[in-house]
Design a protein around this motif. Structure first.
Motif, PDB file in Angstrom:
ATOM      1  N   ASN A   1       0.845  -1.190   0.000  1.00  0.00           N
ATOM      2  CA  ASN A   1       0.000   0.000   0.000  1.00  0.00           C
ATOM      3  C   ASN A   1       0.881   1.241   0.000  1.00  0.00           C
ATOM      4  O   ASN A   1       1.173   1.821   1.045  1.00  0.00           O
ATOM      5  N   ALA A   2       1.332   1.634  -1.190  1.00  0.00           N
ATOM      6  CA  ALA A   2       2.176   2.819  -1.340  1.00  0.00           C
ATOM      7  C   ALA A   2       1.965   3.379  -2.735  1.00  0.00           C
ATOM      8  O   ALA A   2       1.710   2.637  -3.678  1.00  0.00           O
ATOM      9  N   ASN A   3       2.068   4.681  -2.842  1.00  0.00           N
ATOM     10  CA  ASN A   3       1.911   5.334  -4.137  1.00  0.00           C
ATOM     11  C   ASN A   3       3.263   5.445  -4.838  1.00  0.00           C
ATOM     12  O   ASN A   3       4.315   5.322  -4.216  1.00  0.00           O
TER      13      ASN A   3
ATOM     14  N   LEU B   1       9.802   3.355   1.122  1.00  0.00           N
ATOM     15  CA  LEU B   1       9.383   2.417   2.161  1.00  0.00           C
ATOM     16  C   LEU B   1      10.612   1.871   2.863  1.00  0.00           C
ATOM     17  O   LEU B   1      11.638   1.636   2.230  1.00  0.00           O
TER      18      LEU B   1
ATOM     19  N   GLU C   1       6.891   7.083  -3.518  1.00  0.00           N
ATOM     20  CA  GLU C   1       7.085   7.007  -2.073  1.00  0.00           C
ATOM     21  C   GLU C   1       8.269   6.114  -1.738  1.00  0.00           C
ATOM     22  O   GLU C   1       8.668   5.262  -2.532  1.00  0.00           O
TER      23      GLU C   1
END
Length: 103
Positions: free
Chosen positions: A26-28, A33, A31
């Motif tokens: 769940n990351a655009n 992480l 982004e």
């Protein structure tokens, strides 16, 4: 220098600059992480294995985008019974590049 990280129920051997497809995160796009589930780190021929994780180690990923895998056809049937079911599936993936390994 390389590390072995766990994400999405799988383990990956990564080094800086590697591009890989991991289970959907769940990351655009764009982004960063931090994955702290680092199982092992090798630096200059010295292998450090965690029990189960290496203390203070992390791998920084940059998300390049979301994608889907190849379509898989699921076909079930029972002979002589006129039972047929057809379904398709495309596994979602996240494309990431390894920016930094910190140990």
């Amino acid at each position: 220098m390389y590390a072995i990280v766990a994400t999405g129920g799988k383990q990956y051997r990564v080094k800086e600059g590697d591009v890989l497809l991991v289970e959907k995160l769940n990351a655009n796009e764009g982004e960063t992480l931090e994955i702290k589930e680092v199982l092992a780190v090798s630096k200059d021929g010295d292998l450090k294995v965690g029990t189960p994780l290496v203390e203070g180690a992390k791998v920084v990923f940059k998300v390049l985008g979301q994608t889907k895998g190849k379509k898989i056809i699921v076909f079930k049937y029972k002979p002589k019974k006129n039972y047929r079911r057809k379904a398709g599936h495309r596994q979602p993936y996240t494309k990431v590049v390894v920016e930094k390994i910190e140990a």
